[in-house]
Design a protein around this motif. Sequence first.
Motif, PDB file in Angstrom:
ATOM      1  N   ASP A 269       1.160   9.744  -5.683  1.00 28.82           N
ATOM      2  CA  ASP A 269       1.639  11.060  -5.186  1.00 28.82           C
ATOM      3  C   ASP A 269       2.663  11.340  -6.686  1.00 28.82           C
ATOM      4  O   ASP A 269       2.937  12.657  -6.939  1.00 28.82           O
ATOM      5  CB  ASP A 269       2.740  10.917  -3.972  1.00 28.82           C
ATOM      6  CG  ASP A 269       1.733  10.496  -2.793  1.00 28.82           C
ATOM      7  OD1 ASP A 269       0.703  11.029  -2.623  1.00 28.82           O
ATOM      8  OD2 ASP A 269       2.453  10.358  -1.795  1.00 28.82           O
TER       9      ASP A 269
ATOM     10  N   GLN B  66       0.666   4.252  -2.893  1.00 31.43           N
ATOM     11  CA  GLN B  66       0.594   5.683  -2.363  1.00 31.43           C
ATOM     12  C   GLN B  66       1.782   6.485  -3.151  1.00 31.43           C
ATOM     13  O   GLN B  66       1.494   7.544  -3.563  1.00 31.43           O
ATOM     14  CB  GLN B  66       0.687   5.918  -0.969  1.00 31.43           C
ATOM     15  CG  GLN B  66       0.313   7.415  -0.556  1.00 31.43           C
ATOM     16  CD  GLN B  66      -1.202   7.789  -1.313  1.00 31.43           C
ATOM     17  OE1 GLN B  66      -2.209   7.024  -1.009  1.00 31.43           O
ATOM     18  NE2 GLN B  66      -1.221   8.964  -2.025  1.00 31.43           N
TER      19      GLN B  66
ATOM     20  N   ASP C 135       0.784  -1.391  -0.177  1.00 29.37           N
ATOM     21  CA  ASP C 135       0.100  -0.056   0.105  1.00 29.37           C
ATOM     22  C   ASP C 135       1.032   1.265   0.190  1.00 29.37           C
ATOM     23  O   ASP C 135       0.585   2.334  -0.910  1.00 29.37           O
ATOM     24  CB  ASP C 135      -1.057   0.232   1.202  1.00 29.37           C
ATOM     25  CG  ASP C 135      -2.081  -0.920   1.071  1.00 29.37           C
ATOM     26  OD1 ASP C 135      -2.310  -1.424  -0.062  1.00 29.37           O
ATOM     27  OD2 ASP C 135      -2.557  -1.243   2.297  1.00 29.37           O
TER      28      ASP C 135
ATOM     29  N   ARG D  47      -6.815   5.474  -6.557  1.00 30.38           N
ATOM     30  CA  ARG D  47      -6.758   4.099  -6.614  1.00 30.38           C
ATOM     31  C   ARG D  47      -8.032   3.499  -6.975  1.00 30.38           C
ATOM     32  O   ARG D  47      -9.025   3.808  -6.336  1.00 30.38           O
ATOM     33  CB  ARG D  47      -5.929   3.648  -5.414  1.00 30.38           C
ATOM     34  CG  ARG D  47      -5.561   2.056  -5.683  1.00 30.38           C
ATOM     35  CD  ARG D  47      -4.943   1.466  -4.313  1.00 30.38           C
ATOM     36  NE  ARG D  47      -4.656  -0.100  -4.438  1.00 30.38           N
ATOM     37  CZ  ARG D  47      -3.986  -0.668  -3.673  1.00 30.38           C
ATOM     38  NH1 ARG D  47      -3.543   0.086  -2.177  1.00 30.38           N
ATOM     39  NH2 ARG D  47      -3.651  -1.935  -3.743  1.00 30.38           N
TER      40      ARG D  47
END
Length: 612
Positions: free
Chosen positions: A361, A357, A353, A390
């Motif tokens: 970003d 991210q 995860d 997502r």
Amino acid sequence: MTRILAILLASTAVASCGQMGAPVATFDCAAESETECINLWFDSKFEEELAFSPLRQTALGLKTDYDKIDDMSVAAEQEQLEWWQATAAEMEGNFDYDALSDDAKLSWDMWMFRKEQAEKAAEFRDQGYILHQMNGTHTALPSFLISQHKVESEADMKAFIRRVSGIGTAMDQLLERAQNNAEAGTRPPRFSYDAVIAESKKITSGAPFAEGDASALWEASEGHLAKLVADGTITAERAGELREEARAAFVDDMAPAYARVVTWFEEDLPNTDQEAQGVSALANGADFYNYRLNAMTTTDLTAEEIHQIGLDEVARIREEMVAIKDQVGFEGDLNAFFTFMREDDQFYFPDNDAGAQMYIDQAKEHLAFIDTRLPDFFGILPKAPLEVRRVEPFREQDGAAQHYRPGTPDGSRPGIYYAHLSDMRAMSIPALEVIAYHEGNPGHHMQLSIAQELTGIPKFRAQGGYIPAFGEGWGLYSEKLAKEMGAYEDPYSDFGRLTTEIWRAIRLVVDTGLHSKGWTEQQAIDYFLANSPIPEAAVKSEVRRYIVMPGQATAYKIGMIRIQELRAKAEQDLGEDFDIRGFHDTVLGGGPVPLNILERRVDQWIESVKAA
């Protein structure tokens, strides 16, 4: 995602209008010119068309029919077709084409194009794969409610609950169509059945269907109720009542329909092809594939011609890839470089995860940069904001293609670039930048937001539909345009751009190979891997996409090539008077159009610049 259906001002009148020799409705207009009158007519007809699709209304930010789901039946599709035929007859009976302005003539031709597309699609209803793994309606409907049904009042929440019940009806209608097509010999391959079964079970797992964590749609429902209470819109007691109504809709209406889908797909599974075949294996398959190529590319190119264009483009792009390979000092041939790019850890975020991210970003950082460059290349800029998200867990697939979902014309809901990040080894860092530009700006977000926000043209052109060669052609064109705008400073990112371009060229070869040359799934995968560094998981997902969506993958490169050709023509004809902003505004400023009409718009712009 959604079929745009249409409602009739008087159903009996429209039914008769669709018959040979039936009277044509008249249109009274007090406007001074024929162009003003037909534009008023177009807008009135768009309202009729739009009223047939509650989901499309919501997508455009409207709250009409907010408690309804589209009718997914064959009967509704036939009603829409008859409406198109009746409106075309009405247009021809009420207006003089020769008395219209050039832009109004374009609108006329667009209306006829839409009617003809509906007629052609109806000829091949039995050949369509109704439910499959590529954002099929079984996953699209829950995702739609989560991302696009806003709840700001008790009435909105009650509408949400009724829509959950309506999903059950829609799934029964789609299951009936899938069963009928199976009886006609049309079934997607076994891998697609497996996906539909697994996804349907995911959607109806967890609370409130069973013990465990909340399902994504139930989590959204609970979030809406909590916010209404927090805002003081409803009491906690009323929230409890609505929660029980929602629970009943989930458990009594939605879940049983998905269970019926799962049961039938599991029972029919032995009748599917374990080794996937192209649609040429279907009854009338060759004609169906030719129809799909025409619908996706809006050209008359044959499968053989498209296949050859793909081979030529693959060869050309490979040469540019070799140049970058040499630039970074890699020792070895291009295929060895592909292996290096596919396998080296430096080209991937962690497969968790946190890595997902990091991907999100970095995509946001690239889009923030490109936003600073847009005014130098476009006169018209989108008003709607853009978000990067997502994909929801119930529809996330390893290696599946990223995608975009439009916001609303008024900007109240943002456009969303969705990324599948369940397998970070399928999402390489070098390709991250170019995919962000394709799905975001200057790609789909810009193209679709500008179209929705246009004024001065009929709404059906601005908000009326998706034309693959135009939309996907623009998305691919925008990837290379971003290089002109100063992107891809890292040579590996520029190689990522070439990777996605050759990916689309490979699609021309593979799609036609699968559906017109009898290629196997493994042949398609092998060709793909031999000509790109795309990770194998992504390649497998891509090839399976082409199998269940015949022809769609050809739209990208054919559309891009045509836009590039039109730009080159404009640059040559106008010389120093060529303005890149004017060209881009011309391409995007008329809404989505087939490629022949796009050429007409560019020619008219060239002549207007010369005249000025």
